[in-house]
Design a protein around this motif. Structure first.
Motif, PDB file in Angstrom:
ATOM      1  N   VAL A   1       0.602  -0.899  -0.093  1.00 24.46           N
ATOM      2  CA  VAL A   1       0.426  -0.373  -0.214  1.00 24.46           C
ATOM      3  C   VAL A   1       0.997   1.481  -0.072  1.00 24.46           C
ATOM      4  O   VAL A   1       1.248   1.684   1.108  1.00 24.46           O
ATOM      5  CB  VAL A   1      -0.766   0.110   1.697  1.00 24.46           C
ATOM      6  CG1 VAL A   1      -1.707   1.229   0.705  1.00 24.46           C
ATOM      7  CG2 VAL A   1      -2.136  -1.559   1.326  1.00 24.46           C
ATOM      8  N   GLU A   2       0.832   1.911  -1.066  1.00 29.94           N
ATOM      9  CA  GLU A   2       1.423   3.577  -1.593  1.00 29.94           C
ATOM     10  C   GLU A   2       1.056   4.552  -0.666  1.00 29.94           C
ATOM     11  O   GLU A   2      -0.502   4.226  -0.580  1.00 29.94           O
ATOM     12  CB  GLU A   2       2.050   3.581  -3.721  1.00 29.94           C
ATOM     13  CG  GLU A   2       2.689   2.669  -3.487  1.00 29.94           C
ATOM     14  CD  GLU A   2       2.018   1.484  -4.006  1.00 29.94           C
ATOM     15  OE1 GLU A   2       2.741   1.027  -5.227  1.00 29.94           O
ATOM     16  OE2 GLU A   2       0.859   1.105  -3.820  1.00 29.94           O
TER      17      GLU A   2
ATOM     18  N   TYR B   1      10.694   3.182   1.764  1.00 26.20           N
ATOM     19  CA  TYR B   1      10.250   4.916   1.556  1.00 26.20           C
ATOM     20  C   TYR B   1      11.126   5.289   0.042  1.00 26.20           C
ATOM     21  O   TYR B   1      11.944   4.533  -0.090  1.00 26.20           O
ATOM     22  CB  TYR B   1      11.004   5.864   2.890  1.00 26.20           C
ATOM     23  CG  TYR B   1      10.354   5.189   4.043  1.00 26.20           C
ATOM     24  CD1 TYR B   1      10.881   4.714   5.310  1.00 26.20           C
ATOM     25  CD2 TYR B   1       9.231   5.423   4.311  1.00 26.20           C
ATOM     26  CE1 TYR B   1      10.290   3.855   5.969  1.00 26.20           C
ATOM     27  CE2 TYR B   1       8.613   5.204   5.657  1.00 26.20           C
ATOM     28  CZ  TYR B   1       8.990   4.618   6.540  1.00 26.20           C
ATOM     29  OH  TYR B   1       8.961   3.993   7.875  1.00 26.20           O
ATOM     30  N   LEU B   2      10.319   6.380  -0.533  1.00 32.81           N
ATOM     31  CA  LEU B   2      11.383   6.750  -1.596  1.00 32.81           C
ATOM     32  C   LEU B   2      11.384   8.482  -1.543  1.00 32.81           C
ATOM     33  O   LEU B   2      10.603   8.361  -1.378  1.00 32.81           O
ATOM     34  CB  LEU B   2      10.817   6.745  -2.555  1.00 32.81           C
ATOM     35  CG  LEU B   2      11.665   7.150  -4.850  1.00 32.81           C
ATOM     36  CD1 LEU B   2      12.765   6.303  -3.864  1.00 32.81           C
ATOM     37  CD2 LEU B   2      10.674   6.490  -5.390  1.00 32.81           C
TER      38      LEU B   2
ATOM     39  N   TYR C   1       4.813   3.069  -7.995  1.00 36.27           N
ATOM     40  CA  TYR C   1       4.337   1.726  -7.557  1.00 36.27           C
ATOM     41  C   TYR C   1       5.488   0.603  -7.260  1.00 36.27           C
ATOM     42  O   TYR C   1       6.550   1.032  -6.889  1.00 36.27           O
ATOM     43  CB  TYR C   1       3.965   1.063  -8.768  1.00 36.27           C
ATOM     44  CG  TYR C   1       2.645   1.325  -9.712  1.00 36.27           C
ATOM     45  CD1 TYR C   1       3.386   2.229 -10.504  1.00 36.27           C
ATOM     46  CD2 TYR C   1       0.921   0.786  -8.742  1.00 36.27           C
ATOM     47  CE1 TYR C   1       2.117   2.731 -11.586  1.00 36.27           C
ATOM     48  CE2 TYR C   1       0.346   1.012  -9.734  1.00 36.27           C
ATOM     49  CZ  TYR C   1       0.962   1.766 -11.283  1.00 36.27           C
ATOM     50  OH  TYR C   1      -0.444   1.914 -11.621  1.00 36.27           O
ATOM     51  N   CYS C   2       4.889   0.603  -5.772  1.00 32.93           N
ATOM     52  CA  CYS C   2       5.832  -0.355  -4.523  1.00 32.93           C
ATOM     53  C   CYS C   2       5.906  -1.328  -5.584  1.00 32.93           C
ATOM     54  O   CYS C   2       4.843  -2.773  -5.967  1.00 32.93           O
ATOM     55  CB  CYS C   2       5.027  -0.449  -3.264  1.00 32.93           C
ATOM     56  SG  CYS C   2       6.538  -1.067  -2.396  1.00 32.93           S
TER      57      CYS C   2
ATOM     58  N   TRP D   1       2.320  -5.661  -6.947  1.00 29.55           N
ATOM     59  CA  TRP D   1       2.236  -4.134  -7.101  1.00 29.55           C
ATOM     60  C   TRP D   1       0.962  -3.751  -6.117  1.00 29.55           C
ATOM     61  O   TRP D   1      -0.275  -4.424  -6.120  1.00 29.55           O
ATOM     62  CB  TRP D   1       1.714  -3.926  -8.727  1.00 29.55           C
ATOM     63  CG  TRP D   1       2.286  -4.446  -9.947  1.00 29.55           C
ATOM     64  CD1 TRP D   1       2.372  -5.115 -10.286  1.00 29.55           C
ATOM     65  CD2 TRP D   1       4.101  -3.679  -9.950  1.00 29.55           C
ATOM     66  NE1 TRP D   1       3.566  -5.928 -11.545  1.00 29.55           N
ATOM     67  CE2 TRP D   1       4.700  -4.546 -10.985  1.00 29.55           C
ATOM     68  CE3 TRP D   1       4.735  -3.150 -10.015  1.00 29.55           C
ATOM     69  CZ2 TRP D   1       5.854  -4.578 -11.854  1.00 29.55           C
ATOM     70  CZ3 TRP D   1       6.105  -2.540 -10.568  1.00 29.55           C
ATOM     71  CH2 TRP D   1       6.541  -3.617 -11.556  1.00 29.55           C
ATOM     72  N   GLY D   2       2.067  -3.094  -5.430  1.00 30.31           N
ATOM     73  CA  GLY D   2       0.618  -2.108  -5.338  1.00 30.31           C
ATOM     74  C   GLY D   2      -0.294  -1.271  -5.825  1.00 30.31           C
ATOM     75  O   GLY D   2      -0.634  -1.756  -7.612  1.00 30.31           O
ATOM     76  N   GLN D   3      -0.703   0.054  -4.970  1.00 31.97           N
ATOM     77  CA  GLN D   3      -1.888   0.022  -6.442  1.00 31.97           C
ATOM     78  C   GLN D   3      -2.006   1.115  -6.810  1.00 31.97           C
ATOM     79  O   GLN D   3      -2.195   2.275  -7.894  1.00 31.97           O
ATOM     80  CB  GLN D   3      -3.309   0.446  -5.191  1.00 31.97           C
ATOM     81  CG  GLN D   3      -3.586   2.075  -4.598  1.00 31.97           C
ATOM     82  CD  GLN D   3      -2.497   2.095  -3.393  1.00 31.97           C
ATOM     83  OE1 GLN D   3      -1.671   0.297  -3.268  1.00 31.97           O
ATOM     84  NE2 GLN D   3      -2.008   2.967  -3.092  1.00 31.97           N
TER      85      GLN D   3
END
Length: 116
Positions: A5-6, A80-81, A95-96, A106-108
């Motif tokens: 979850v991003e 984190y980014l 995307y994560c 993949w995240g959303q």
């Protein structure tokens, strides 16, 4: 089941900063390499940054080297980014990503828009 979850995206002016987070669950987070990808409109999804399970090694796309930093907190199951000196070309959905046991997750996605 695996969940990514991003959060943290938004609208920022050129030269600004944002910090994206990806909360992971459903697997042993500390055992896996994690990555951030991005996809701009009309373009392919490309890798931005990667971090090994203990955070010892990182790798970056040439376009973000020196501006973005990937990190992780294995106690919080979060990657984190940190994005600094943002440019309009950084506008994309971020995307994560997890590769685990032959499966890709993949995240959303979270939208990052860099515009004045």
């Amino acid at each position: 089941q695996v969940q990514l979850v991003e959060s943290g995206g938004g609208l920022v002016q050129p030269g600004g900063s944002l910090r994206l987070s990806c909360a992971a669950s459903g697997f042993t987070f500390s055992s896996y390499t994690m990555s951030w990808y991005r996809q701009a409109p009309g373009k392919e999804r490309d890798v931005v940054a990667t971090i090994t399970p203990r955070g010892v090694a990182t790798n970056y796309a040439d376009s973000v080297k020196g501006r973005f930093t990937i990190s992780r907190d294995n106690a919080k199951n979060t990657v984190y980014l940190q994005m600094n000196s943002l440019k309009p070309d950084d506008t994309a959905v971020y995307y994560c990503h997890l590769q685990r046991s032959g499966n890709t997750y993949w995240g959303q996605g979270t939208q990052v828009t860099v515009s004045s």
